[in-house]
Every structure is written in C-alpha cells, then in structure tokens.
Design a protein around this motif. Structure first.
Motif, short mmCIF file in Angstrom:
data_model
loop_
_atom_site.label_atom_id
_atom_site.label_comp_id
_atom_site.label_asym_id
_atom_site.label_seq_id
_atom_site.Cartn_x
_atom_site.Cartn_y
_atom_site.Cartn_z
N LEU A 154 0.83 -1.20 0.00
CA LEU A 154 0.00 0.00 0.00
C LEU A 154 0.87 1.26 0.00
CD1 LEU A 154 -2.57 1.70 0.41
CD2 LEU A 154 -2.55 1.05 2.82
N ARG A 157 3.03 1.68 -3.28
CA ARG A 157 2.27 2.16 -4.44
C ARG A 157 1.90 3.63 -4.26
NH1 ARG A 157 -2.06 -2.80 -5.00
NH2 ARG A 157 -0.88 -4.14 -6.40
N TYR A 158 1.39 3.93 -3.10
CA TYR A 158 0.88 5.29 -2.85
C TYR A 158 2.00 6.33 -2.97
CZ TYR A 158 -1.20 9.15 -0.17
OH TYR A 158 -1.65 10.37 0.25
N PHE A 196 -7.71 -2.48 4.38
CA PHE A 196 -7.70 -1.75 3.11
C PHE A 196 -6.80 -2.47 2.10
CE2 PHE A 196 -6.57 1.63 0.16
CZ PHE A 196 -7.79 2.24 -0.04
N ILE A 200 -9.05 -3.44 -0.90
CA ILE A 200 -9.03 -2.40 -1.94
C ILE A 200 -7.67 -2.37 -2.66
CG2 ILE A 200 -9.33 0.07 -2.44
CD1 ILE A 200 -11.90 -1.16 -1.40
N CYS A 201 -6.61 -2.13 -1.91
CA CYS A 201 -5.28 -2.07 -2.54
C CYS A 201 -4.70 -3.49 -2.59
CB CYS A 201 -4.36 -1.12 -1.76
SG CYS A 201 -2.91 -0.63 -2.70
N PRO A 206 -5.78 -4.00 -8.01
CA PRO A 206 -6.26 -3.08 -6.95
C PRO A 206 -7.48 -2.29 -7.43
CG PRO A 206 -4.23 -2.26 -7.97
CD PRO A 206 -4.43 -3.65 -8.49
N LYS A 207 -8.40 -2.04 -6.49
CA LYS A 207 -9.64 -1.32 -6.86
C LYS A 207 -9.43 0.19 -6.74
CE LYS A 207 -12.67 -4.97 -5.07
NZ LYS A 207 -13.64 -5.28 -4.01
N CYS A 208 -8.60 0.74 -7.62
CA CYS A 208 -8.25 2.16 -7.52
C CYS A 208 -9.48 3.06 -7.69
CB CYS A 208 -7.18 2.52 -8.55
SG CYS A 208 -5.67 1.55 -8.33
N CYS A 211 -10.88 3.86 -4.36
CA CYS A 211 -9.90 4.27 -3.35
C CYS A 211 -10.00 5.78 -3.07
CB CYS A 211 -8.50 3.92 -3.84
SG CYS A 211 -7.21 4.52 -2.73
N SER A 214 -6.90 7.88 -4.31
CA SER A 214 -6.40 7.68 -5.69
C SER A 214 -5.87 8.96 -6.33
CB SER A 214 -7.48 7.05 -6.56
OG SER A 214 -8.58 7.91 -6.63
N CYS A 217 -2.27 9.14 -5.35
CA CYS A 217 -1.47 7.92 -5.41
C CYS A 217 -0.58 7.88 -6.66
CB CYS A 217 -2.41 6.71 -5.41
SG CYS A 217 -1.54 5.15 -5.69
N TYR A 219 1.05 5.31 -7.93
CA TYR A 219 0.79 4.11 -8.76
C TYR A 219 -0.39 4.39 -9.69
CZ TYR A 219 -0.74 -0.68 -9.87
OH TYR A 219 -1.15 -1.82 -10.50
N SER A 220 -1.47 4.91 -9.10
CA SER A 220 -2.66 5.18 -9.89
C SER A 220 -2.38 6.22 -10.98
CB SER A 220 -3.76 5.67 -8.94
OG SER A 220 -4.91 5.99 -9.62
S1 SF4 Z 1 -5.15 4.29 -5.81
FE1 SF4 Z 1 -4.99 2.07 -6.13
S2 SF4 Z 1 -2.81 1.59 -5.89
FE2 SF4 Z 1 -3.15 3.63 -5.03
S3 SF4 Z 1 -3.48 3.29 -2.86
FE3 SF4 Z 1 -5.48 3.35 -3.83
S4 SF4 Z 1 -5.97 1.20 -4.33
FE4 SF4 Z 1 -3.77 1.31 -3.89
#
Ligand code: SF4
Length: 229
Positions: A154, A157-158, A196, A200-201, A206-208, A211, A214, A217, A219-220
């Motif tokens: 988590l 990625r974030y 979470f 979600i993550c 992952p269910k961005c 989130c 997002s 984030c 990664y997103s």
């Molecule tokens: S946007 Fe996606 S990758 Fe980023 S923290 Fe949220 S679920 Fe994780």
C-alpha cells in the motif's frame, strides 16, 4: 532507524491516514479479536496465527483455540501435538507452534509482561521485527506500525517508492510507516491498513476506482498517465 521525508511526503502520508481511518468506519472487517474484550495475550497470539494465512481462517479457529488456551501458561505447558492439531488448518504449523512456544516461554519467565525495548525483544528466539512491534503496540501501547507485505504494498504504491530491497531495512519506508501510524489511534490505523490492503489495494487488480486516496497515489497516476507533484 530513521530517514527524513520531504514536506510533500509528510503531507501525503498524513492525508492517507485520514482517508484510511475514514474508510475504516464503514469498510472494517468485524473479526473476533477486535472485540472490546480481547486481551493483549489474544491480540499477540493472533498475530502469530495470522502469518501467511487469511483472517477468515484464523477467525474460524479463534473461539475453540482461545477456549482451550486462555493464557500463556496454557500454551507453554501444552503438548506440541495438541497445539499442532489446533492450528493445522492454518498451515505452516511447525513454524507457528515454534513461535507460540517461544513467546509463551518468555511470557512465563517475565510473569506475563514482555520487555518493552525492541532490542531486548528481537534478541529472543522466535521474535522478529514484526512480533516485537506487535508486543510493543498491544502490550505497551507504543504506536508501532505492523509492517508486513500488505502494509508495504500500500505505501509503496501510494508514495511510489518502488521498494525492491528487504523492507525491514528500508529506512524511508520504515519512517513513512511510523508516521502513518503516529497520529491518533495506532491500533485502529494498523487494522485499517490491514483491511484496506486486503480489500481495496489488493496485490492483484487493486480497486483504484474505489480508493479515497487515488488522486494522490503515484501508482494510480502512473497507470493513468498522470504526472503528480
Ligand atoms: S489508488 Fe490504487 S494503488 Fe493507489 S493506494 Fe489506492 S488502491 Fe492502492
């Protein structure tokens, strides 16, 4: 162990904490060890039971296990075969029993109160960084991050760290994790991260879209071709 985060990272981590705690009010899982009556003994044991298995599996043996073994003394004196039978459903029973026995032996030697110093805890057989943090968090009320692969995924990625090394020695990730946890209710924040990251993550897919973090984030943003500050 500490590393400096820049001001933007600090703000991002604090915003993530707010998002997680807000999400947790509705999104939390109602697991039996999170009830008000659960003892420190149960909370620390559960951390051993949870290693490399699902919370649902641990929940399925929880009541029976803690009825049979209500304290450290009962685990310390239990025959290995009996304990193995109780936890075999979770897999990795030899390693689990070894850790439970090591903790029980230490707890009995210390009359139920584990040492508070991390160095002293990690010097004991069967206690690594994660269990030392769990003991400090649950027994000594020290705001410690329970950092496992889900926690790392988590934050990684974030914040866009791309942490490829062993996270136990990654100073920046450790500092960000501790900042995330140090802002109020440390136990609830750890549980929020746990739920979470599972729901979600997730490791895969992952269910961005669901989130709350997002828009911040990395990664997103990378997946969506957006450049963040
Ligand atoms: S946007 Fe996606 S990758 Fe980023 S923290 Fe949220 S679920 Fe994780």
């Amino acid at each position: 162990m500490s590393a400096q985060l820049d001001l933007i990272e600090v703000k991002r981590v604090k915003a993530l904490r707010r998002d997680l705690l807000h999400w947790f009010k509705e999104g939390r899982r109602h697991l039996p060890w999170r009830s008000v009556g659960a003892s420190n003994f149960e909370l620390i044991c559960v951390e051993v039971l949870l290693q490399q298995t699902s919370a649902a599996r641990v929940a399925s043996i929880y009541r029976k296990f803690f009825t049979k073994y209500p304290n450290w003394e009962s685990i310390d004196s239990a025959p290995i075969e009996k304990l193995t039978d109780e936890v075999s459903k979770l897999g990795l029973q030899n390693r689990r029993i070894e850790r439970l026995k090591a903790l029980a032996k230490l707890a009995v030697r210390c009359s139920g109160t584990f040492p508070v110093e991390r160095k002293e805890l990690e010097a004991c057989s069967g206690i690594g960084q994660y269990l030392a943090s769990a003991i400090r968090l649950f027994q000594h009320q020290i705001p410690e991050a329970l950092i496992d692969l889900n926690f790392v995924r988590l934050l990684d990625r974030y914040l866009g760290y791309m942490c490829n090394s062993d996270y136990r020695y990654d100073e920046r990730l450790q500092t960000a994790s501790n900042l995330l946890i140090n802002g109020g209710d440390a136990v609830a924040t750890n549980w929020a991260v746990f739920d979470f990251a599972s729901g979600i993550c997730r490791a895969q897919d992952p269910k961005c879209g669901m989130c709350p973090a997002s828009s911040r984030c990395r990664y997103s943003a990378r997946v969506g071709g957006i450049v963040l500050d």
